[in-house]
Design an enzyme around this catalytic site. Structure first.
Site, PDB file in Angstrom:
ATOM      1  N   SER A 217      -1.621  33.802 -14.715  1.00 42.26           N
ATOM      2  CA  SER A 217      -1.448  35.225 -14.976  1.00 42.26           C
ATOM      3  C   SER A 217      -0.508  35.855 -13.931  1.00 42.26           C
ATOM      4  CB  SER A 217      -2.827  35.905 -15.007  1.00 42.26           C
ATOM      5  OG  SER A 217      -2.742  37.192 -15.549  1.00 42.26           O
ATOM      6  N   ASP A 445      -2.342  34.980 -26.454  1.00 41.53           N
ATOM      7  CA  ASP A 445      -2.878  35.412 -25.163  1.00 41.53           C
ATOM      8  C   ASP A 445      -2.957  36.947 -25.156  1.00 41.53           C
ATOM      9  OD1 ASP A 445      -3.086  36.242 -22.410  1.00 41.53           O
ATOM     10  OD2 ASP A 445      -2.372  34.261 -21.801  1.00 41.53           O
ATOM     11  N   HIS A 473      -6.636  33.721 -22.663  1.00 41.04           N
ATOM     12  CA  HIS A 473      -5.720  34.024 -21.562  1.00 41.04           C
ATOM     13  C   HIS A 473      -5.579  32.815 -20.660  1.00 41.04           C
ATOM     14  CE1 HIS A 473      -3.488  36.088 -18.582  1.00 41.04           C
ATOM     15  NE2 HIS A 473      -4.481  36.222 -17.730  1.00 41.04           N
TER      16      HIS A 473
END
Length: 504
Positions: A217, A445, A473
């Protein structure tokens, strides 16, 4: 709630806060820049003092300059954890990780999720976690007390009138003022630019000539920024759940809101095929309308909270709970249960889901994840300069992401009033001269849309895109065998997957 925590442990393992953003580019820095910056020598040549910190982990503190432009003006301590390689004979070096956020604790991540890394990686690498400056145990940024944070999260993030909008402005300003009062001198120095430079000091202190890194991320931008500043020091970087660095803060918020809408649609499409789906057994659009109706219900009158902590489950807190469960497909069963309860007037389970994402414990205390997330985001790139500009973005978000747009956009409002302003504009990062860098994207995602991975892979001069056709995610910690093999083979053998490789 222990069973719920087990169901959403993957959410925590690959955390991103509700406003996952990245920073703009900067001029590459030589590494180690000792000739031009002799004041940095003491940091690059330091020896880490490791000590046992239970359960087979070792901990240490890395010293870095508070201000790289003036290395003599104070130091910060960066908290580090190490899970030593299991096979000393085949040990390659250190694998540095970052769980995202920004604001996620790398120390906590490795302690709780280090064993989720593949055996091949655990055998050959010391798995390293660190709390970036301002985060966790690394001179943390603190701004608000727990009651103030409760109020901040509960405030209506989709205002319907001037009174509700004024309430948002009040908590946004209070957030910024609290940070200025409690952490004012640190705020200009907690951005990704400096965190990436800290990683090069860490690399040197670990004794590695080049960096091996696995970032999730926001950690993908931290890794990309490192590569752009120190391309010759890259050994192997995996950037999983990528953030596109050239996007503005407004674009990031709008795209992320659309990502949550996409994930909710995928959940709804699956739910209506499941027995006892709380959204019915009709069409996906009908199911989505029921989610909207639930949000509107909570807006008119907060849902019941049976946890006994005195909070009301407002629309904002209900939406936070829904968003949390969309981070990982393994959390979908928990979301079905939570929605069923909420439609019967009980928002307690949605409340607890949201608490997991913002790291609020059952005794009402918070980690500093929310405060450090805001502090890093606000100095990484410009945000709307005034309320009118913020209103314009929020109105646009309603059209493209009606259930999540205002929730995401208004979450950044404190940055409009932030005391440490930045003039740094976002731009693409190329990392020219770096070894191949693997960018991993998941097609549905919710927090880092797939096209961000496509963009980052194309912007990096040596980027190589690896795709997971799936939900959730980030990809590596989902346990997909195809992704695991590709990532681990690359990190161990420095052999990047073929361009355009897709795992299903």
């Amino acid at each position: 709630m222990k069973s719920l925590r087990r169901m959403v442990v993957a959410v925590i393992a690959a955390m991103t806060a509700s406003a996952c953003t990245a920073t703009g580019g900067a001029t590459p820095v030589a590494s180690p820049p000792l000739e031009s910056s002799p004041g940095l020598r003491q940091f690059y040549e330091q020896k880490l003092s490791w000590s046992d910190c239970k359960d087979g982990f070792q901990c240490a503190t890395l010293k870095v300059p508070k201000d790289y432009g003036n290395a003599g003006d104070g130091q910060l301590g960066i908290s580090i954890i190490r899970m030593p390689a299991h096979d000393k004979r085949q040990r390659i070096g250190s694998l540095v990780t970052n769980p995202g956020g920004p604001g996620g604790s790398g120390v906590k991540f490795v302690r709780e999720s280090g064993q989720a890394f593949g055996k091949a990686l655990r055998d050959r690498f010391d798995i390293i976690g660190f709390d970036p400056r301002g985060v966790g145990e690394s001179d943390p940024v603190r701004c608000l007390d727990p009651k103030e944070l409760d109020r901040y999260f509960a405030t209506d993030s989709s205002p319907d009138n001037s009174e509700e909008e004024a309430a948002l402005v009040t908590v946004g300003k209070r957030f910024a003022q609290g940070c200025e009062t409690k952490a004012g001198s640190t705020l200009p120095h907690v951005g990704t630019v400096d965190a990436a430079r800290d990683m090069d000091v860490l690399r040197a202190a670990l004794g590695d000539e080049r960096l091996s890194f696995l970032g999730f991320s926001y950690g993908t931008y931290l890794g990309a920024f490192y590569a752009d500043q120190f391309p010759k020091n890259v050994r192997a970087l995996v950037l999983d759940g990528a953030v596109d660095p050239k996007l503005s803060s407004d674009d990031i918020n709008l795209e992320q809101a659309k990502g949550f809408e996409t994930a909710l649609r995928a959940f709804a499409a699956d739910c209506v095929k499941t027995p006892n789906c709380p959204l019915g057994t009709g069409s996906t659009d009908e199911a989505l309308r029921k989610v909207t109706a639930l949000q509107q219900q909570a807006d008119r009158k907060p849902l019941k909270n049976t946890t006994g902590d005195g909070r009301q489950v407002t629309e904002a807190l209900a939406t936070l709970g829904i968003a949390t469960a969309l981070y990982n497909k393994q959390s979908w069963p928990a979301l079905r249960v939570a929605l069923k309860q909420a439609m019967n007037g009980d928002g307690s389970m949605l409340l607890r889901l949201g608490d997991l994402l913002v790291e609020r414990s059952e005794d009402g205390r918070y980690t500093n994840q929310t405060e450090s997330n805001m502090a890093i985001n606000c100095v990484d790139k410009p945000y709307p300069a005034n309320l009118k500009a913020a209103q314009k973005v929020a109105e646009e978000s309603k059209k493209i992401a009606p259930r999540f747009g205002p929730f995401v956009v208004w979450g950044s409002l404190p940055c409009t009033y932030w005391p440490a302003k930045t003039t740094q504009e976002p731009k693409a990062l190329a990392a020219k001269g770096a070894a191949p860098i693997v960018v991993v994207g998941t097609t549905r995602d919710p927090a880092t849309p797939y096209k961000w991975a496509e963009n980052l892979a194309s912007e990096l001069s040596s980027g190589r895109l690896l795709t997971l056709d799936g939900d959730g995610h980030t990809a590596y910690l989902q346990g997909n065998d195809c992704i695991s093999r590709a990532v681990e083979n690359y990190l161990i053998k420095e052999q990047a997957p073929r361009e355009g490789a897709v795992c299903r």
